[in-house]
Design a protein around this motif. Sequence first.
Motif, PDB file in Angstrom:
ATOM      1  N   PHE A   1      -4.242   6.650   0.427  1.00 19.99           N
ATOM      2  CA  PHE A   1      -3.083   7.510   1.045  1.00 19.99           C
ATOM      3  C   PHE A   1      -1.825   7.142   1.172  1.00 19.99           C
ATOM      4  O   PHE A   1      -0.969   7.497   1.383  1.00 19.99           O
ATOM      5  CB  PHE A   1      -3.999   7.930   2.854  1.00 19.99           C
ATOM      6  N   SER A   2      -1.635   5.622   1.373  1.00 19.86           N
ATOM      7  CA  SER A   2      -0.222   4.198   1.585  1.00 19.86           C
ATOM      8  C   SER A   2      -0.300   4.988   0.438  1.00 19.86           C
ATOM      9  O   SER A   2       1.189   4.448  -0.264  1.00 19.86           O
ATOM     10  CB  SER A   2      -0.409   2.941   1.860  1.00 19.86           C
TER      11      SER A   2
ATOM     12  N   SER B   1       5.016   8.948  -3.736  1.00 22.35           N
ATOM     13  CA  SER B   1       6.542   9.592  -2.800  1.00 22.35           C
ATOM     14  C   SER B   1       7.774   9.819  -2.891  1.00 22.35           C
ATOM     15  O   SER B   1       8.468  10.224  -3.196  1.00 22.35           O
ATOM     16  CB  SER B   1       5.471  11.128  -2.186  1.00 22.35           C
ATOM     17  N   VAL B   2       7.693   8.386  -1.785  1.00 23.62           N
ATOM     18  CA  VAL B   2       8.843   8.016  -1.416  1.00 23.62           C
ATOM     19  C   VAL B   2       9.240   8.078  -2.933  1.00 23.62           C
ATOM     20  O   VAL B   2      10.818   8.099  -2.935  1.00 23.62           O
ATOM     21  CB  VAL B   2       9.133   7.097  -0.727  1.00 23.62           C
ATOM     22  N   ALA B   3       8.979   7.091  -3.866  1.00 25.33           N
ATOM     23  CA  ALA B   3       9.943   6.525  -4.949  1.00 25.33           C
ATOM     24  C   ALA B   3      10.240   7.513  -5.745  1.00 25.33           C
ATOM     25  O   ALA B   3      11.565   7.661  -6.601  1.00 25.33           O
ATOM     26  CB  ALA B   3       8.976   5.338  -5.805  1.00 25.33           C
ATOM     27  N   ALA B   4       9.466   8.180  -5.842  1.00 25.67           N
ATOM     28  CA  ALA B   4       9.762   9.922  -6.787  1.00 25.67           C
ATOM     29  C   ALA B   4      11.314  10.738  -5.772  1.00 25.67           C
ATOM     30  O   ALA B   4      12.160  10.647  -7.059  1.00 25.67           O
ATOM     31  CB  ALA B   4       9.139  10.738  -6.778  1.00 25.67           C
ATOM     32  N   VAL B   5      11.106  10.875  -4.530  1.00 20.52           N
ATOM     33  CA  VAL B   5      12.423  11.740  -4.200  1.00 20.52           C
ATOM     34  C   VAL B   5      13.682  10.476  -3.969  1.00 20.52           C
ATOM     35  O   VAL B   5      14.409  10.903  -5.049  1.00 20.52           O
ATOM     36  CB  VAL B   5      11.668  11.824  -2.728  1.00 20.52           C
TER      37      VAL B   5
ATOM     38  N   LEU C   1      12.014   3.622  -9.897  1.00 22.86           N
ATOM     39  CA  LEU C   1      11.349   5.016 -10.514  1.00 22.86           C
ATOM     40  C   LEU C   1      10.450   3.746 -11.182  1.00 22.86           C
ATOM     41  O   LEU C   1       8.993   4.247 -11.838  1.00 22.86           O
ATOM     42  CB  LEU C   1      12.057   5.717 -11.487  1.00 22.86           C
ATOM     43  N   ALA C   2      10.549   2.780 -11.614  1.00 20.98           N
ATOM     44  CA  ALA C   2       9.911   1.619 -12.123  1.00 20.98           C
ATOM     45  C   ALA C   2       9.028   1.602 -10.871  1.00 20.98           C
ATOM     46  O   ALA C   2       7.660   1.327 -11.555  1.00 20.98           O
ATOM     47  CB  ALA C   2      10.255   0.491 -12.216  1.00 20.98           C
ATOM     48  N   LEU C   3       8.677   1.448  -9.972  1.00 25.61           N
ATOM     49  CA  LEU C   3       7.788   1.683  -8.736  1.00 25.61           C
ATOM     50  C   LEU C   3       7.287   2.623  -8.584  1.00 25.61           C
ATOM     51  O   LEU C   3       5.599   2.036  -8.260  1.00 25.61           O
ATOM     52  CB  LEU C   3       8.619   1.039  -7.061  1.00 25.61           C
ATOM     53  N   LEU C   4       7.352   3.249  -9.274  1.00 23.50           N
ATOM     54  CA  LEU C   4       6.729   4.597  -8.885  1.00 23.50           C
ATOM     55  C   LEU C   4       5.984   4.942 -10.157  1.00 23.50           C
ATOM     56  O   LEU C   4       4.315   5.023 -10.331  1.00 23.50           O
ATOM     57  CB  LEU C   4       7.688   5.817  -9.114  1.00 23.50           C
ATOM     58  N   ILE C   5       6.323   4.403 -11.384  1.00 24.08           N
ATOM     59  CA  ILE C   5       5.058   3.950 -12.149  1.00 24.08           C
ATOM     60  C   ILE C   5       3.843   3.393 -11.761  1.00 24.08           C
ATOM     61  O   ILE C   5       2.801   4.003 -12.022  1.00 24.08           O
ATOM     62  CB  ILE C   5       5.759   3.831 -13.622  1.00 24.08           C
TER      63      ILE C   5
ATOM     64  N   SER D   1      12.870   5.379   8.792  1.00 21.18           N
ATOM     65  CA  SER D   1      11.711   5.436   8.016  1.00 21.18           C
ATOM     66  C   SER D   1      11.673   4.816   7.064  1.00 21.18           C
ATOM     67  O   SER D   1      10.604   4.417   6.678  1.00 21.18           O
ATOM     68  CB  SER D   1      12.774   6.527   7.076  1.00 21.18           C
ATOM     69  N   LEU D   2      12.766   3.291   7.458  1.00 22.46           N
ATOM     70  CA  LEU D   2      12.137   2.189   6.814  1.00 22.46           C
ATOM     71  C   LEU D   2      11.318   1.119   7.471  1.00 22.46           C
ATOM     72  O   LEU D   2      10.515   0.329   6.596  1.00 22.46           O
ATOM     73  CB  LEU D   2      13.684   1.405   7.071  1.00 22.46           C
ATOM     74  N   ALA D   3      10.922   1.167   9.108  1.00 24.94           N
ATOM     75  CA  ALA D   3       9.842   1.017   9.085  1.00 24.94           C
ATOM     76  C   ALA D   3       8.411   1.234   8.479  1.00 24.94           C
ATOM     77  O   ALA D   3       7.535   0.967   7.895  1.00 24.94           O
ATOM     78  CB  ALA D   3       9.706   0.722  10.971  1.00 24.94           C
TER      79      ALA D   3
END
Length: 133
Positions: A6-7, A13-17, A60-64, A114-116
């Motif tokens: 889930f994490s 999701s965060v990385a994609a948006v 986006l790199a983190l997303l991949i 949000s950052l926390a």
Amino acid sequence: MSIKRFSAAFLASVAAVVGIWAGFFPLSFHEFFPFPGWGWVSRLGPYNEHLVRDYGLSNLALLIFTVWVFRKPTTESLKVLGGGWLVYSSFHFLWHMFHLAAFPIWSRIGAVFSLALILVFSILPMIPERKKA
């Protein structure tokens, strides 16, 4: 779904948006993130297309990597995922904590929360599994 997967889904999701928005629509991201009228990024300085695009494409790199770990989670890959996100998000969090004066109170609360939240979801994949008796 486990909390670790889930994490990974949350972080993806965060990385994609953020990645798509900042990477492909940097002026819009600069002026309107996180919502129209809020302008969190624009309050921090003048528009810099290169900086905003780099931030988005880094996400986006983190997303991949995050999607790959979500699809094939192992103890080791989850720890590496959490560690990578923790390095990224802890420095991002700290930078913003020193620059909250640019925001009105509700934006300060939103930014800190949000950052926390991203920090917490970065730590969860690294928590060791409990041994079953």
